[in-house]
Design an enzyme around this catalytic site. Sequence first.
Site, PDB file in Angstrom:
ATOM      1  CG  ASP A 251     -32.326 -24.766 -23.204  1.00  0.00           C
ATOM      2  OD1 ASP A 251     -32.125 -23.784 -23.924  1.00  0.00           O
ATOM      3  OD2 ASP A 251     -32.340 -24.713 -21.956  1.00  0.00           O
ATOM      4  CG  ASP A 255     -28.769 -21.310 -27.057  1.00  0.00           C
ATOM      5  OD1 ASP A 255     -29.716 -20.935 -27.779  1.00  0.00           O
ATOM      6  OD2 ASP A 255     -28.560 -20.872 -25.921  1.00  0.00           O
TER       7      ASP A 255
END
Length: 365
Positions: A251, A255
């Site tokens: 996660d 990003d």
Amino acid sequence: MKYQIACIPGDGIGPEIIEEAKKVLNKIGEKFGHEFIYTELLMGGVSIDKYGEPLTKETLEAARKSDAVLLGAVGGRVGEDSWYKLPPHLRPEAGLLAIRKGLSLFANLRPAYLYPELKNACPLKESIAEQGFDMIVVRELTGGLYFGKRETKEIDGVMTAVDTLTYNENEIRRIVKKAFDIAMKRRKKVTSVDKANVLDSSRLWRKIAAEVAEEYPEVELSDMLVDNCAMQLVKDPAQFDVILTENMFGDILSDEASMVTGSIGMLASASLSEGKFGLYEPSHGAAPDIAGQNIANPIATILSAAMMLRYSFDLDREADAVEQAVAQVLKDGIRTVDIMSQDISQRRMTQVTCSEMGDSICDRL
Ligand code: NAD
């Protein structure tokens, strides 16, 4: 060959960018002799308006029956649009979680590629951006800390919160295999990222990764601790090909990896299940601020469609053709407004609309 594609334009700029991706797919179909058959489905705000819920059972079923799903984006102006007066499970974004779960999508793929023409958008030092990078983060999507048992309770008079991080060997093996399969279509290098100096789940992850690596003698596997990986991504991103990791680390790292490219309208993504099935969508949202103006950048969606060709249909030549056409458009100085200022060369750029960008890519196929 014939391919059944469930097409979910969604809200905001979704219909505009999906239209351009279909244009490119149809051109590929013509050129390489394939037929892409689309089933248009509603999800998100448009589904709430028509059916009172963001994803109906029928839509999910139709998506499941297809060979792959191509999704635009869902959502509106958070807090402003009437959809956000509904309880959370009936809001547009709830459709996203429901379709990912309903289709058992356990592998999330986020490529991060720095186009030489868009180096100016890269927030890293010039000497690092100069090297370029081309990596893909493969993140486990349905296990780990986000899906473990959690509770908050008082223990001995002290409020205590517990989250559990669980992975079994089968969950690890299937995502590791996906990463190796993907590496076989790329530069054959997997960096498996964990925290094996602390976590049991990471030690099991490392063991299974090493076992799977034996089945792929052509692929080079290395292990890296997550804290080091976070640093290496900004220090030397060129070293990475496939980054393989568990849910929470992925996660954060996906990003970070995508943000070092600096161009939100260029970032593709895919989520895969067992076999060849997958859902393909741009990494960005529905951009309600620019919806309906024909100025959105359709490239992230077009590159997501290229991923669909590669990973769901095994059409690598066709996927290469789309990616090369995108690269050529950028070389030729054609830009949607969002990436207009990202080129520092003194060349004249041509600003185009969303649909003109789709046409320009088709022209170069
Ligand atoms: P966003 O990604 O939609 O937009 C952020 C900014 O980037 C905006 O200024 C937008 O105009 C711009 N932008 C995004 N995509 C672009 C493109 N293709 N071309 C040019 N400019 C682009 O994020 P947000 O503003 O935080 O969210 C807007 C809505 O989208 C919200 O309702 C949010 O919940 C939803 N959302 C949906 C998804 C999804 O469907 N997967 C993902 C993120 C956000």
